[in-house]
Design a protein around this motif. Structure first.
Motif, PDB file in Angstrom:
ATOM      1  N   GLN A  77       5.690  -4.816  -6.046  1.00  0.00           N
ATOM      2  CA  GLN A  77       4.556  -4.453  -6.887  1.00  0.00           C
ATOM      3  C   GLN A  77       3.583  -3.598  -6.066  1.00  0.00           C
ATOM      4  N   PRO A  78       3.279  -2.377  -6.504  1.00  0.00           N
ATOM      5  CA  PRO A  78       2.330  -1.546  -5.755  1.00  0.00           C
ATOM      6  C   PRO A  78       0.983  -2.239  -5.632  1.00  0.00           C
ATOM      7  N   ALA A  79       0.358  -2.114  -4.486  1.00  0.00           N
ATOM      8  CA  ALA A  79      -0.942  -2.728  -4.269  1.00  0.00           C
ATOM      9  C   ALA A  79      -1.998  -2.027  -5.116  1.00  0.00           C
ATOM     10  N   ASP A  80      -2.918  -2.801  -5.662  1.00  0.00           N
ATOM     11  CA  ASP A  80      -4.042  -2.245  -6.415  1.00  0.00           C
ATOM     12  C   ASP A  80      -5.190  -2.033  -5.438  1.00  0.00           C
ATOM     13  N   LEU A  81      -5.390  -0.770  -5.044  1.00  0.00           N
ATOM     14  CA  LEU A  81      -6.404  -0.453  -4.041  1.00  0.00           C
ATOM     15  C   LEU A  81      -7.703   0.023  -4.656  1.00  0.00           C
ATOM     16  N   GLY A  82      -7.815  -0.107  -5.978  1.00  0.00           N
ATOM     17  CA  GLY A  82      -9.092   0.184  -6.624  1.00  0.00           C
ATOM     18  C   GLY A  82      -9.354   1.614  -6.983  1.00  0.00           C
ATOM     19  N   GLY A  83      -8.391   2.487  -6.852  1.00  0.00           N
ATOM     20  CA  GLY A  83      -8.600   3.899  -7.207  1.00  0.00           C
ATOM     21  C   GLY A  83      -7.460   4.747  -6.730  1.00  0.00           C
ATOM     22  N   GLU A  84      -7.568   6.045  -6.974  1.00  0.00           N
ATOM     23  CA  GLU A  84      -6.528   6.963  -6.542  1.00  0.00           C
ATOM     24  C   GLU A  84      -6.460   6.987  -5.022  1.00  0.00           C
ATOM     25  N   ILE A  85      -5.249   6.915  -4.492  1.00  0.00           N
ATOM     26  CA  ILE A  85      -5.075   6.839  -3.054  1.00  0.00           C
ATOM     27  C   ILE A  85      -5.215   8.215  -2.423  1.00  0.00           C
ATOM     28  N   ALA A 105       0.832  -1.201   0.000  1.00  0.00           N
ATOM     29  CA  ALA A 105       0.000   0.000   0.000  1.00  0.00           C
ATOM     30  C   ALA A 105       0.868   1.251   0.000  1.00  0.00           C
ATOM     31  N   SER A 162       2.204   8.017  -4.281  1.00  0.00           N
ATOM     32  CA  SER A 162       3.078   8.767  -5.185  1.00  0.00           C
ATOM     33  C   SER A 162       4.334   9.275  -4.494  1.00  0.00           C
ATOM     34  N   ALA A 187       2.290   2.048  -3.331  1.00  0.00           N
ATOM     35  CA  ALA A 187       1.323   2.592  -4.287  1.00  0.00           C
ATOM     36  C   ALA A 187       1.163   4.101  -4.158  1.00  0.00           C
TER      37      ALA A 187
END
Length: 254
Positions: free
Chosen positions: A243-251, A181, A186, A184
């Motif tokens: 690998q950055p976690a895919d959290l489903g949208g902009e963090i 997380a 920036s 992920a």
């Protein structure tokens, strides 16, 4: 006569103490002209009891910390944004005021500091944002540390609280973000490079030749986290390969 001498002594002793708890911040001209520096610095001083002498940023300026665009101050920590300009805080560790500079940086990155930055709105218009838009570095960026060694240190040191990866997937604290997380975000590099300034880390972290020793009257509340700059570089090299976690949208983060 004696009373007068005591009064003079107290006056000068107080002045000397104030000078000891003081840093000089050189800010780019627009931060001074907008009134932002004059608004920001006293609020930090009231909170931490550390006075900031504000001067104008220019080539060769003698200051403990520089605040301005990257082209003017060099590398550092992105602390806020005004318009399209990201402002960087660049500390001068040789100044001897590292403890106070670190306290200022920690405050800027804290929730209170961020709210203070965001609340500066002369004439009802917010001029600066506490969430600077930092470009995500390419995953192929070369880091100086050994990622393989960093993976071991990350598990040993950071795995006490964070989920580092599959190896300790069920052992992290629920209140702490996983490395995936964090990767992920920036500004993940700054968060790792400066982690020892971000709560709760200052209370139990010791980095050789970087952090001040713990106060004898305020020892670490848990087993201290002890590492070197080289170990930190290796951990960051390891995180760069995660690998950055895919959290489903902009963090959304603070």
């Amino acid at each position: 006569m004696i009373r007068a001498a005591i009064a003079i002594f107290v006056l000068f002793a107080g002045h000397a103490l104030g000078q000891d708890r003081q840093i000089t911040a050189a800010s780019s001209p627009e931060l001074l002209e907008s009134g932002f520096a004059k608004y920001l610095f006293p609020r930090f001083s009231l909170k931490k009891g550390i006075r900031i002498e504000s001067v104008r940023l220019h080539a060769g300026v003698d200051a403990d910390i520089l605040i301005g665009p990257e082209y003017a101050v060099g590398e550092g920590v992105p602390v806020f944004q005004g318009g399209d300009t990201v402002y960087i805080a660049h500390s001068a560790p040789s100044s001897g005021k590292t403890e106070f500079v670190d306290a200022f940086l920690e405050w800027l990155l804290s929730d209170i500091g961020k709210r203070t930055i965001d609340s500066f709105a002369p004439d009802g218009e917010q001029l600066y944002s506490s969430s600077p838009k930092v470009e995500v570095q390419a995953a192929t960026k070369v880091f100086s540390g050994d990622a393989e060694i960093g993976a071991k240190h990350a598990l040993e040191l950071c795995g006490r609280c964070h989920v580092v990866g599959e190896v300790n997937r069920m052992k992290g604290l629920g209140s702490t973000p996983s490395f995936g997380a964090l990767r992920a975000m920036s500004d993940w590099e700054n968060r790792f490079f400066m982690f020892y300034l971000l709560n709760p880390h200052p209370a139990f972290t010791q980095i050789e030749d970087v952090t001040e020793p713990f106060d004898a009257y305020r020892p670490s509340p848990i087993a201290p986290l002890e590492l070197t700059v080289e170990i930190l570089d290796s951990i960051i090299s390891y995180v760069n390969e995660i690998q950055p976690a895919d959290l489903g949208g902009e963090i959304q983060f603070q």
